[in-house]
Design a protein around this motif. Structure first.
Motif, PDB file in Angstrom:
ATOM      1  N   SER A  81       0.813  -1.215   0.000  1.00  0.00           N
ATOM      2  CA  SER A  81       0.000   0.000   0.000  1.00  0.00           C
ATOM      3  C   SER A  81       0.843   1.260   0.000  1.00  0.00           C
ATOM      4  CB  SER A  81      -0.899   0.032   1.234  1.00  0.00           C
ATOM      5  OG  SER A  81      -1.805  -1.030   1.226  1.00  0.00           O
ATOM      6  N   HIS A  82       0.328   2.305  -0.682  1.00  0.00           N
ATOM      7  CA  HIS A  82       0.926   3.638  -0.704  1.00  0.00           C
ATOM      8  C   HIS A  82      -0.093   4.619  -0.142  1.00  0.00           C
ATOM      9  CE1 HIS A  82       4.330   2.549  -3.295  1.00  0.00           C
ATOM     10  NE2 HIS A  82       3.482   1.687  -3.810  1.00  0.00           N
ATOM     11  N   TYR A  83       0.345   5.522   0.730  1.00  0.00           N
ATOM     12  CA  TYR A  83      -0.528   6.519   1.346  1.00  0.00           C
ATOM     13  C   TYR A  83      -0.139   7.919   0.890  1.00  0.00           C
ATOM     14  CZ  TYR A  83      -1.699   2.613   4.319  1.00  0.00           C
ATOM     15  OH  TYR A  83      -2.103   1.385   4.764  1.00  0.00           O
ATOM     16  N   ASP A  84      -1.146   8.733   0.544  1.00  0.00           N
ATOM     17  CA  ASP A  84      -0.922  10.104   0.121  1.00  0.00           C
ATOM     18  C   ASP A  84      -1.977  11.003   0.745  1.00  0.00           C
ATOM     19  OD1 ASP A  84       0.080  12.326  -1.204  1.00  0.00           O
ATOM     20  OD2 ASP A  84      -1.181  11.971  -2.965  1.00  0.00           O
ATOM     21  N   PRO A  85      -1.645  11.904   1.621  1.00  0.00           N
ATOM     22  CA  PRO A  85      -0.327  12.128   2.196  1.00  0.00           C
ATOM     23  C   PRO A  85       0.056  10.979   3.129  1.00  0.00           C
ATOM     24  CG  PRO A  85      -1.933  13.485   3.316  1.00  0.00           C
ATOM     25  CD  PRO A  85      -2.655  12.796   2.198  1.00  0.00           C
ATOM     26  N   PRO A  86       1.326  10.901   3.528  1.00  0.00           N
ATOM     27  CA  PRO A  86       1.768   9.822   4.414  1.00  0.00           C
ATOM     28  C   PRO A  86       1.004   9.817   5.739  1.00  0.00           C
ATOM     29  CG  PRO A  86       3.641  11.005   3.507  1.00  0.00           C
ATOM     30  CD  PRO A  86       2.416  11.791   3.137  1.00  0.00           C
ATOM     31  N   LEU A  87       0.868   8.620   6.322  1.00  0.00           N
ATOM     32  CA  LEU A  87       0.202   8.496   7.618  1.00  0.00           C
ATOM     33  C   LEU A  87       1.105   9.037   8.724  1.00  0.00           C
ATOM     34  CD1 LEU A  87      -1.223   4.867   7.347  1.00  0.00           C
ATOM     35  CD2 LEU A  87      -2.450   7.014   6.991  1.00  0.00           C
ATOM     36  N   THR A  88       0.529   9.831   9.606  1.00  0.00           N
ATOM     37  CA  THR A  88       1.240  10.362  10.766  1.00  0.00           C
ATOM     38  C   THR A  88       0.370  10.100  11.992  1.00  0.00           C
ATOM     39  OG1 THR A  88       0.223  12.545  10.586  1.00  0.00           O
ATOM     40  CG2 THR A  88       2.291  12.192   9.361  1.00  0.00           C
ATOM     41  N   LEU A  89       0.738  10.678  13.123  1.00  0.00           N
ATOM     42  CA  LEU A  89      -0.102  10.530  14.311  1.00  0.00           C
ATOM     43  C   LEU A  89      -1.315  11.456  14.255  1.00  0.00           C
ATOM     44  CD1 LEU A  89       2.605  10.153  17.079  1.00  0.00           C
ATOM     45  CD2 LEU A  89       1.205   8.369  16.011  1.00  0.00           C
ATOM     46  N   GLN A  90      -1.273  12.479  13.400  1.00  0.00           N
ATOM     47  CA  GLN A  90      -2.380  13.421  13.244  1.00  0.00           C
ATOM     48  C   GLN A  90      -3.375  12.895  12.195  1.00  0.00           C
ATOM     49  OE1 GLN A  90      -2.865  16.272  14.983  1.00  0.00           O
ATOM     50  NE2 GLN A  90      -4.824  16.439  13.941  1.00  0.00           N
ATOM     51  N   PRO A  91      -4.644  12.645  12.553  1.00  0.00           N
ATOM     52  CA  PRO A  91      -5.629  12.181  11.570  1.00  0.00           C
ATOM     53  C   PRO A  91      -5.840  13.213  10.457  1.00  0.00           C
ATOM     54  CG  PRO A  91      -6.448  11.902  13.805  1.00  0.00           C
ATOM     55  CD  PRO A  91      -5.208  12.739  13.894  1.00  0.00           C
ATOM     56  N   GLN A  92      -5.938  12.723   9.219  1.00  0.00           N
ATOM     57  CA  GLN A  92      -6.169  13.581   8.058  1.00  0.00           C
ATOM     58  C   GLN A  92      -6.747  12.756   6.921  1.00  0.00           C
ATOM     59  OE1 GLN A  92      -2.405  15.052   6.579  1.00  0.00           O
ATOM     60  NE2 GLN A  92      -1.389  13.116   7.046  1.00  0.00           N
ATOM     61  N   GLU A  93      -7.383  13.433   5.958  1.00  0.00           N
ATOM     62  CA  GLU A  93      -7.897  12.717   4.786  1.00  0.00           C
ATOM     63  C   GLU A  93      -6.712  12.135   4.021  1.00  0.00           C
ATOM     64  OE1 GLU A  93     -11.319  14.015   2.292  1.00  0.00           O
ATOM     65  OE2 GLU A  93      -9.762  14.109   0.740  1.00  0.00           O
ATOM     66  N   THR A  94      -6.797  10.844   3.718  1.00  0.00           N
ATOM     67  CA  THR A  94      -5.679  10.141   3.092  1.00  0.00           C
ATOM     68  C   THR A  94      -6.178   9.227   1.983  1.00  0.00           C
ATOM     69  OG1 THR A  94      -4.492  10.164   5.189  1.00  0.00           O
ATOM     70  CG2 THR A  94      -3.709   8.616   3.540  1.00  0.00           C
ATOM     71  N   HIS A  95      -5.468   9.239   0.870  1.00  0.00           N
ATOM     72  CA  HIS A  95      -5.734   8.341  -0.251  1.00  0.00           C
ATOM     73  C   HIS A  95      -4.821   7.125  -0.107  1.00  0.00           C
ATOM     74  CE1 HIS A  95      -5.153   6.935  -4.467  1.00  0.00           C
ATOM     75  NE2 HIS A  95      -6.465   7.007  -4.416  1.00  0.00           N
ATOM     76  N   ASN A  96      -5.376   5.925  -0.310  1.00  0.00           N
ATOM     77  CA  ASN A  96      -4.608   4.685  -0.213  1.00  0.00           C
ATOM     78  C   ASN A  96      -4.761   3.937  -1.528  1.00  0.00           C
ATOM     79  OD1 ASN A  96      -3.465   2.193   0.383  1.00  0.00           O
ATOM     80  ND2 ASN A  96      -5.119   1.557   1.726  1.00  0.00           N
ATOM     81  N   TYR A  97      -3.645   3.604  -2.148  1.00  0.00           N
ATOM     82  CA  TYR A  97      -3.650   2.749  -3.325  1.00  0.00           C
ATOM     83  C   TYR A  97      -2.849   1.515  -2.978  1.00  0.00           C
ATOM     84  CZ  TYR A  97      -2.761   0.589  -7.731  1.00  0.00           C
ATOM     85  OH  TYR A  97      -2.686  -0.352  -8.728  1.00  0.00           O
ATOM     86  N   ALA A  98      -3.416   0.338  -3.228  1.00  0.00           N
ATOM     87  CA  ALA A  98      -2.731  -0.914  -2.907  1.00  0.00           C
ATOM     88  C   ALA A  98      -2.758  -1.868  -4.090  1.00  0.00           C
ATOM     89  CB  ALA A  98      -3.377  -1.574  -1.696  1.00  0.00           C
ATOM     90  N   HIS A  99      -1.663  -2.586  -4.244  1.00  0.00           N
ATOM     91  CA  HIS A  99      -1.577  -3.686  -5.206  1.00  0.00           C
ATOM     92  C   HIS A  99      -1.550  -4.966  -4.381  1.00  0.00           C
ATOM     93  CE1 HIS A  99      -0.627  -5.898  -8.805  1.00  0.00           C
ATOM     94  NE2 HIS A  99       0.333  -6.511  -8.135  1.00  0.00           N
ATOM     95  N   VAL A 100      -2.437  -5.913  -4.721  1.00  0.00           N
ATOM     96  CA  VAL A 100      -2.567  -7.140  -3.939  1.00  0.00           C
ATOM     97  C   VAL A 100      -2.319  -8.353  -4.840  1.00  0.00           C
ATOM     98  CG1 VAL A 100      -4.030  -8.411  -2.323  1.00  0.00           C
ATOM     99  CG2 VAL A 100      -4.398  -5.962  -2.642  1.00  0.00           C
ATOM    100  N   ARG A 101      -1.534  -9.293  -4.336  1.00  0.00           N
ATOM    101  CA  ARG A 101      -1.343 -10.590  -5.020  1.00  0.00           C
ATOM    102  C   ARG A 101      -2.089 -11.633  -4.204  1.00  0.00           C
ATOM    103  NH1 ARG A 101       1.583 -10.500  -9.271  1.00  0.00           N
ATOM    104  NH2 ARG A 101       3.210  -8.959  -9.567  1.00  0.00           N
TER     105      ARG A 101
END
Length: 173
Positions: free
Chosen positions: A40-60
């Motif tokens: 998985s890739h997070y944009d913006p990166p995950l931090t301790l502060q909650p924020q709107e985040t986009h997650n794109y994942a490639h799964v096998r």
């Protein structure tokens, strides 16, 4: 009588072992269970502060599509969480497209998720429905487990950009 009974037994046994999506009467469907690993890739990166985040994942995946029949598959998962952090994800909504080795696919809409941290493991239980392809109209259950070694101290500094997780996807009968 014996011929009729024998024919009935053959018919029932062939329905029980038919490939997924083809058992029984039209519209019946056997469950599909896929297990695998996600990058998985997070944009913006995950931090301790909650924020709107986009997650794109490639799964096998390795998917069981009928008793004793497995097939490789890949999934592309795209989601947005309005309040994501290294500690939790809330109200995650997304779409996963699973491509099976036989050329078929399932397009899945995730419309609900519960995320908890249990002994350091971040568990996300997701639900939704197949909207297109194999299993169309059937409910799904998706479990994602991110292990503690994948949530390093980056959460305190630049943020967590990438994780590796175990994933189980079930397209329910």
């Amino acid at each position: 009588m014996a011929v009729t009974l024998g024919a009935l037994v053959l018919m029932v046994s062939s329905l029980a072992w038919a490939p997924a999506g083809h058992a029984g009467t039209p519209g019946e469907y056997e469950a599909v269970t896929c297990t695998g690993n996600s990058h998985s890739h997070y944009d913006p990166p995950l931090t301790l502060q909650p924020q709107e985040t986009h997650n794109y994942a490639h799964v096998r995946y390795t998917c069981t599509t009928a008793p004793g029949h497995t097939t490789p598959a890949t999934g592309s998962f795209d989601s947005v969480s309005p309040s994501a952090s290294c500690l939790s994800l809330t109200d995650t909504r997304g779409v996963e497209t699973v491509h099976y080795a036989d050329g078929t696919r399932s397009v899945i809409v995730i419309d609900g998720a519960t995320t908890v941290r249990v002994t350091g493991v971040l568990e996300s239980l997701q639900s939704g429905r197949v909207v297109e392809g194999r299993g169309k109209g059937h409910f799904i259950r998706r479990t994602v487990s991110a292990l503690p070694r994948q949530l390093p101290t980056d959460c305190l500094t630049s943020g967590l950009r990438v994780t590796e997780s175990a994933v189980q996807l079930e397209i329910l009968p």
